[in-house]
Design a protein around this motif. Structure first.
Motif, PDB file in Angstrom:
ATOM      1  N   UNK A  91      31.395 -10.968  26.319  1.00 42.14           N
ATOM      2  CA  UNK A  91      32.057  -9.662  26.241  1.00 42.14           C
ATOM      3  C   UNK A  91      32.434  -9.318  24.810  1.00 42.14           C
ATOM      4  N   UNK A  92      33.057 -10.272  24.095  1.00 40.10           N
ATOM      5  CA  UNK A  92      33.486 -10.012  22.725  1.00 40.10           C
ATOM      6  C   UNK A  92      32.286  -9.795  21.802  1.00 40.10           C
ATOM      7  N   UNK A  93      31.255 -10.600  21.963  1.00 37.78           N
ATOM      8  CA  UNK A  93      30.073 -10.468  21.101  1.00 37.78           C
ATOM      9  C   UNK A  93      29.382  -9.128  21.321  1.00 37.78           C
ATOM     10  N   UNK A  94      29.186  -8.770  22.596  1.00 39.85           N
ATOM     11  CA  UNK A  94      28.514  -7.512  22.901  1.00 39.85           C
ATOM     12  C   UNK A  94      29.349  -6.319  22.449  1.00 39.85           C
ATOM     13  N   UNK A  95      30.655  -6.372  22.698  1.00 42.09           N
ATOM     14  CA  UNK A  95      31.527  -5.260  22.311  1.00 42.09           C
ATOM     15  C   UNK A  95      31.570  -5.094  20.795  1.00 42.09           C
ATOM     16  N   UNK A 114      27.108   1.986  30.718  1.00 40.48           N
ATOM     17  CA  UNK A 114      27.819   3.000  31.509  1.00 40.48           C
ATOM     18  C   UNK A 114      27.178   3.151  32.891  1.00 40.48           C
ATOM     19  N   UNK A 115      25.863   3.057  32.958  1.00 40.57           N
ATOM     20  CA  UNK A 115      25.165   3.168  34.244  1.00 40.57           C
ATOM     21  C   UNK A 115      25.575   2.026  35.174  1.00 40.57           C
ATOM     22  N   UNK A 116      25.745   0.808  34.610  1.00 40.17           N
ATOM     23  CA  UNK A 116      26.159  -0.327  35.451  1.00 40.17           C
ATOM     24  C   UNK A 116      27.568  -0.132  35.996  1.00 40.17           C
ATOM     25  N   UNK A 117      28.398   0.643  35.294  1.00 37.24           N
ATOM     26  CA  UNK A 117      29.754   0.922  35.780  1.00 37.24           C
ATOM     27  C   UNK A 117      29.721   1.938  36.918  1.00 37.24           C
ATOM     28  N   UNK A 147      29.240 -12.639  34.663  1.00 39.33           N
ATOM     29  CA  UNK A 147      29.475 -13.072  33.280  1.00 39.33           C
ATOM     30  C   UNK A 147      30.124 -11.993  32.427  1.00 39.33           C
ATOM     31  N   UNK A 148      29.780 -10.746  32.638  1.00 35.48           N
ATOM     32  CA  UNK A 148      30.345  -9.667  31.818  1.00 35.48           C
ATOM     33  C   UNK A 148      30.565  -8.436  32.677  1.00 35.48           C
ATOM     34  N   UNK A 149      31.643  -7.745  32.389  1.00 45.13           N
ATOM     35  CA  UNK A 149      31.950  -6.490  33.071  1.00 45.13           C
ATOM     36  C   UNK A 149      31.737  -5.346  32.091  1.00 45.13           C
ATOM     37  N   UNK A 150      30.973  -4.347  32.518  1.00 46.61           N
ATOM     38  CA  UNK A 150      30.714  -3.210  31.645  1.00 46.61           C
ATOM     39  C   UNK A 150      31.998  -2.506  31.239  1.00 46.61           C
ATOM     40  N   UNK A 151      32.937  -2.401  32.147  1.00 43.38           N
ATOM     41  CA  UNK A 151      34.211  -1.755  31.857  1.00 43.38           C
ATOM     42  C   UNK A 151      34.972  -2.526  30.779  1.00 43.38           C
ATOM     43  N   UNK A 152      34.994  -3.858  30.892  1.00 46.15           N
ATOM     44  CA  UNK A 152      35.683  -4.670  29.893  1.00 46.15           C
ATOM     45  C   UNK A 152      35.008  -4.568  28.526  1.00 46.15           C
ATOM     46  N   UNK A 154      33.395  -1.958  27.356  1.00 44.56           N
ATOM     47  CA  UNK A 154      33.756  -0.656  26.777  1.00 44.56           C
ATOM     48  C   UNK A 154      35.176  -0.683  26.222  1.00 44.56           C
ATOM     49  N   UNK A 155      36.109  -1.292  26.958  1.00 39.90           N
ATOM     50  CA  UNK A 155      37.494  -1.360  26.496  1.00 39.90           C
ATOM     51  C   UNK A 155      37.620  -2.195  25.227  1.00 39.90           C
ATOM     52  N   UNK A 156      36.936  -3.337  25.197  1.00 39.18           N
ATOM     53  CA  UNK A 156      37.028  -4.186  24.007  1.00 39.18           C
ATOM     54  C   UNK A 156      36.331  -3.534  22.818  1.00 39.18           C
ATOM     55  N   UNK A 157      35.291  -2.780  23.077  1.00 38.51           N
ATOM     56  CA  UNK A 157      34.643  -2.026  21.999  1.00 38.51           C
ATOM     57  C   UNK A 157      35.632  -1.046  21.378  1.00 38.51           C
ATOM     58  N   UNK A 158      36.446  -0.394  22.222  1.00 40.90           N
ATOM     59  CA  UNK A 158      37.465   0.508  21.697  1.00 40.90           C
ATOM     60  C   UNK A 158      38.453  -0.212  20.805  1.00 40.90           C
ATOM     61  N   UNK A 159      38.791  -1.458  21.151  1.00 43.84           N
ATOM     62  CA  UNK A 159      39.691  -2.235  20.298  1.00 43.84           C
ATOM     63  C   UNK A 159      39.033  -2.533  18.953  1.00 43.84           C
ATOM     64  N   UNK A 160      37.769  -2.947  18.985  1.00 42.98           N
ATOM     65  CA  UNK A 160      37.069  -3.242  17.732  1.00 42.98           C
ATOM     66  C   UNK A 160      36.889  -1.999  16.876  1.00 42.98           C
ATOM     67  N   UNK A 161      36.738  -0.845  17.524  1.00 39.10           N
ATOM     68  CA  UNK A 161      36.628   0.412  16.766  1.00 39.10           C
ATOM     69  C   UNK A 161      37.893   0.704  15.972  1.00 39.10           C
ATOM     70  N   UNK A 162      39.034   0.219  16.487  1.00 38.45           N
ATOM     71  CA  UNK A 162      40.311   0.507  15.819  1.00 38.45           C
ATOM     72  C   UNK A 162      40.575  -0.404  14.625  1.00 38.45           C
ATOM     73  N   UNK A 163      39.773  -1.460  14.459  1.00 34.39           N
ATOM     74  CA  UNK A 163      39.946  -2.358  13.312  1.00 34.39           C
ATOM     75  C   UNK A 163      39.370  -1.680  12.066  1.00 34.39           C
ATOM     76  N   UNK A 164      40.132  -1.581  10.979  1.00 37.66           N
ATOM     77  CA  UNK A 164      39.647  -0.880   9.779  1.00 37.66           C
ATOM     78  C   UNK A 164      38.344  -1.475   9.245  1.00 37.66           C
ATOM     79  N   UNK A 165      37.413  -0.589   8.902  1.00 31.69           N
ATOM     80  CA  UNK A 165      36.125  -1.041   8.365  1.00 31.69           C
ATOM     81  C   UNK A 165      36.291  -1.713   7.004  1.00 31.69           C
TER      82      UNK A 165
END
Length: 288
Positions: A91-95, A114-117, A147-152, A154-165
């Motif tokens: 999940x963390x790697x994919x996100x 998103x389709x899997x969700x 092994x992985x939830x599409x919803x999780x 997406x949520x973790x991706x949002x967290x990584x997006x908030x980390x300053x580039x």
């Protein structure tokens, strides 16, 4: 500030109502706990016990002396630990990869997730896939499909997006590649989200019942929840094998003890993750 009569009456009513709801919610758990520790002879006499005169571990000793019940606990612990660790890695790697705008095909991958969700293929295609992978009667059939939830993701991706580039840019200037940046900078900053999703995954793996019922035919590989269901249906089931000279405790005390054993581990894990959980539960909800 002095409250008016109306506000005082509302507060009294509110406290009384919430107290009643709390008692009604807590009582079943309390009753299960008390019965599981009640002496078998006392339970046979009383049949309804609110506070036992004699506390006993006979029901727990009987369960742990069987061959099947401790083995089912080991199966659930193995599936939970291995499944949670692998799920967090995937999940963390994919996100993280999807949060990088330079990734080619990023939008297509997000659409596929998103389709899997939105759409679930159903039980039969999932069973056919597990069967073709020759995972029937394998503990991996309880891990890999979940092994992985599409919803999780997406949520973790949002967290990584908030980390300053700028953090990644400075790491790149110091000679870090993508893997080094991910493991040395991103993951340490992601402990709240990892704790929250780790708890979600752990609870899901620990509570697996239906998938185990479908994919696991060998009773020696049943996880705890399937064994618990078996005990609740028939506490004197042949799967609970032990010395025939031993007299089993009442079936109700055995059932209650099995429920407590199945419930306590997750309840014990939560306090250790609580300090991270509040932050992790809001992953991706605020970006700034």
């Amino acid at each position: 500030m002095k409250l008016g009569l109306g506000n005082q009456m509302f507060n009294v009513f509110n406290i009384a109502l919430l107290g009643l709801v709390g008692v009604v919610t807590f009582f079943p758990l309390y009753y299960v706990f008390v019965v599981s520790f009640t002496d078998p002879t006392e339970y046979l006499k009383e049949s309804f016990v609110l506070f036992p005169k004699t506390w006993s571990l006979e029901s727990y000793k009987f369960l742990m002396a069987t061959g099947a019940f401790p083995k089912s606990i080991g199966v659930s612990i193995y599936v939970t630990l291995v499944g949670t660790a692998l799920s967090l890695v995937v999940t963390a790697s994919l996100a993280y990869a999807l949060s990088r705008k330079r990734l080619r095909g990023r939008q297509v991958a997000l659409l596929a997730i998103l389709i899997t969700i939105l759409f679930n293929p159903g039980m039969i295609p999932n069973y056919m896939l597990v069967r073709e992978l020759k995972l029937i009667d394998s503990l991996w059939s309880l891990i890999l499909p979940a092994l992985a939830s599409g919803w999780n993701v997406i949520l973790m991706k949002g967290f990584f997006d908030s980390i300053p580039a700028e953090l990644e840019e400075s790491a790149s200037m110091d000679g870090c590649n993508d893997l080094s940046t991910f493991f040395r900078i991103i993951l340490p900053l992601s402990l709240p989200s990892l704790a929250a999703f780790g708890l979600f995954y752990a609870v899901a793996y620990w509570n697996q019942f239906f998938t185990a019922l479908i994919y696991i035919n060998d009773a020696s590989k049943w996880p705890l929840q399937v064994m618990l269901q078996n005990i609740l249906l028939n506490a004197n089931n042949a799967d609970l094998r032990m010395d025939i000279s031993s007299v089993p405790p009442p079936s109700e005390t055995l059932k209650m003890a099995a429920v407590i054993v199945a419930t306590i581990p997750i309840l014990l894990v939560y306090p250790f993750l609580q300090k991270h959980f509040a932050k992790g539960a809001m992953v991706g909800s605020v970006k700034g």
